[in-house]
Design a protein around this motif. Structure first.
Motif, short mmCIF file in Angstrom:
data_model
loop_
_atom_site.label_atom_id
_atom_site.label_comp_id
_atom_site.label_asym_id
_atom_site.label_seq_id
_atom_site.Cartn_x
_atom_site.Cartn_y
_atom_site.Cartn_z
N ILE A 101 42.00 47.27 31.80
CA ILE A 101 41.18 46.94 32.97
C ILE A 101 39.75 46.65 32.55
O ILE A 101 39.18 45.61 32.91
CB ILE A 101 41.23 48.07 34.02
N MET A 102 39.15 47.53 31.76
CA MET A 102 37.75 47.35 31.39
C MET A 102 37.56 46.14 30.46
O MET A 102 36.56 45.45 30.56
CB MET A 102 37.19 48.62 30.75
N SER A 103 38.52 45.88 29.59
CA SER A 103 38.37 44.76 28.66
C SER A 103 38.50 43.42 29.35
O SER A 103 38.04 42.41 28.84
CB SER A 103 39.40 44.86 27.53
N GLN A 104 39.13 43.39 30.52
CA GLN A 104 39.35 42.13 31.21
C GLN A 104 38.43 41.93 32.41
O GLN A 104 38.59 40.99 33.17
CB GLN A 104 40.82 42.04 31.66
N ALA A 105 37.46 42.81 32.60
CA ALA A 105 36.57 42.71 33.76
C ALA A 105 35.56 41.58 33.62
O ALA A 105 35.01 41.12 34.62
CB ALA A 105 35.85 44.04 33.99
N TRP A 106 35.32 41.12 32.40
CA TRP A 106 34.36 40.05 32.19
C TRP A 106 35.07 38.79 31.76
O TRP A 106 36.10 38.83 31.12
CB TRP A 106 33.35 40.47 31.11
N GLY A 107 34.50 37.67 32.11
CA GLY A 107 35.06 36.39 31.73
C GLY A 107 35.13 35.46 32.93
O GLY A 107 34.89 35.87 34.07
N GLY A 108 35.46 34.23 32.68
CA GLY A 108 35.43 33.22 33.73
C GLY A 108 36.79 32.77 34.23
O GLY A 108 36.88 31.90 35.09
N LYS A 109 37.85 33.34 33.72
CA LYS A 109 39.18 32.92 34.14
C LYS A 109 39.55 33.56 35.47
O LYS A 109 38.96 34.54 35.89
CB LYS A 109 40.20 33.27 33.06
N ILE A 110 40.56 32.99 36.10
CA ILE A 110 40.99 33.49 37.41
C ILE A 110 41.38 34.96 37.33
O ILE A 110 41.04 35.74 38.20
CB ILE A 110 42.15 32.63 37.96
N ARG A 111 42.08 35.36 36.28
CA ARG A 111 42.50 36.77 36.18
C ARG A 111 41.29 37.69 36.15
O ARG A 111 41.33 38.80 36.65
CB ARG A 111 43.41 36.99 34.98
N HIS A 112 40.18 37.25 35.55
CA HIS A 112 38.97 38.06 35.51
C HIS A 112 38.37 38.21 36.90
O HIS A 112 37.97 39.31 37.29
CB HIS A 112 37.94 37.44 34.56
N SER A 113 38.32 37.12 37.64
CA SER A 113 37.74 37.21 38.99
C SER A 113 38.64 38.02 39.92
O SER A 113 38.15 38.76 40.78
CB SER A 113 37.43 35.82 39.57
N GLU A 114 39.95 37.92 39.74
CA GLU A 114 40.87 38.73 40.56
C GLU A 114 40.69 40.21 40.26
O GLU A 114 40.69 41.05 41.17
CB GLU A 114 42.32 38.30 40.32
N LEU A 115 40.52 40.54 39.00
CA LEU A 115 40.28 41.92 38.62
C LEU A 115 38.94 42.41 39.20
O LEU A 115 38.86 43.52 39.72
CB LEU A 115 40.29 42.08 37.10
N ARG A 116 37.92 41.59 39.12
CA ARG A 116 36.62 41.98 39.68
C ARG A 116 36.71 42.23 41.18
O ARG A 116 36.07 43.12 41.71
CB ARG A 116 35.56 40.95 39.35
N GLU A 117 37.54 41.47 41.88
CA GLU A 117 37.74 41.71 43.32
C GLU A 117 38.39 43.06 43.56
O GLU A 117 38.02 43.79 44.48
CB GLU A 117 38.56 40.58 43.95
N LEU A 118 39.37 43.41 42.73
CA LEU A 118 40.00 44.73 42.85
C LEU A 118 38.97 45.83 42.56
O LEU A 118 38.91 46.83 43.28
CB LEU A 118 41.17 44.86 41.87
N LEU A 119 38.18 45.64 41.53
CA LEU A 119 37.15 46.63 41.20
C LEU A 119 36.10 46.72 42.30
O LEU A 119 35.58 47.80 42.58
CB LEU A 119 36.50 46.32 39.85
N LYS A 120 35.81 45.60 42.93
CA LYS A 120 34.85 45.60 44.04
C LYS A 120 35.36 46.49 45.18
O LYS A 120 34.59 47.26 45.76
CB LYS A 120 34.62 44.17 44.53
N SER A 121 36.63 46.41 45.50
CA SER A 121 37.18 47.25 46.57
C SER A 121 37.12 48.73 46.17
O SER A 121 36.85 49.60 47.00
CB SER A 121 38.61 46.83 46.93
N TYR A 122 37.34 49.01 44.90
CA TYR A 122 37.22 50.37 44.39
C TYR A 122 35.77 50.85 44.53
O TYR A 122 35.51 51.98 44.97
CB TYR A 122 37.69 50.41 42.94
N MET A 123 34.83 50.01 44.16
CA MET A 123 33.41 50.36 44.27
C MET A 123 33.01 50.59 45.73
O MET A 123 32.21 51.47 46.03
CB MET A 123 32.54 49.28 43.64
N GLU A 124 33.58 49.81 46.62
CA GLU A 124 33.30 50.02 48.05
C GLU A 124 33.79 51.40 48.50
O GLU A 124 33.13 52.06 49.31
CB GLU A 124 33.94 48.91 48.89
#
Length: 187
Positions: A101-124
């Motif tokens: 999870i942490m290794s894939q949180a950065w980057g410009g690919k779709i999988r990275h942005s999808e992971l960031r959205e999941l992490l955003k909900s966790y942060m909320e």
């Protein structure tokens, strides 16, 4: 989740953790799981689908834990310690999953942005928790969003500390130290 899917899930976590996303293959996942490659494709159409499944499950574990603690007994002082302890324990017990999870949180690919959205909900979820702790008087009022990322960053650093030390985690001791520094600073 049935046994075969669980075996595939656990194997995929190990393979992604060891080889990274780009180095992981469906063949290696199937070999590690002890199933035919067709069995992996029966459950998942692609490597990307396997990846999405494991990160969704990982973030879901974190989010469910927050909800359980909010619903559980105690004031927010107790709940903050419990949340911190349980999150550290979960990360420690699932190191490979959270490495992925942490290794894939950065980057410009779709999988990275999808992971960031999941992490955003966790942060909320964490932010809502911390707002309640502010209202309860457990922590001083402030910018809840900034505090959320400060809490997460510090918690993640403690988790990394334990993974790097790679010895038996002193969960209660580390949690107490984390809470002490979180609430009182490092002066």
């Amino acid at each position: 989740m049935n046994k075969t899917k669980r075996d595939i899930f656990q194997s995929a976590v190990k393979v992604f953790s060891t080889n990274g996303y780009d180095g992981a293959t469906m063949e290696e996942i199937s070999t590690s799981a002890g199933v035919a490659k067709g069995t992996v494709y029966y459950h998942f159409k692609s490597k990307d689908e396997v990846f999405k499944y494991i990160i969704t499950e990982g973030v879901s574990l974190l989010r469910q834990q927050i909800q359980n603690i909010i619903k559980g007994p105690g004031d927010y002082s107790y709940k903050l310690r419990q949340l911190s302890r349980d999150q550290l324990k979960l990360v420690y017990e699932n190191r490979d999953l959270f490495k992925v999870i942490m290794s894939q949180a950065w980057g410009g690919k779709i999988r990275h942005s999808e992971l960031r959205e999941l992490l955003k909900s966790y942060m909320e979820d964490i932010e809502k928790f911390l707002i309640k702790a502010m209202e309860d008087g457990t922590i001083k009022k402030g910018d809840a969003s900034f505090l959320t990322y400060t809490y997460f960053g510090t918690l993640a650093s403690v988790a990394v500390y334990n993974v790097i030390k790679n010895d038996s985690m002193k969960l209660d001791e580390n949690t107490d130290s984390f809470i002490e520094h979180l609430l009182n600073g490092i002066k």
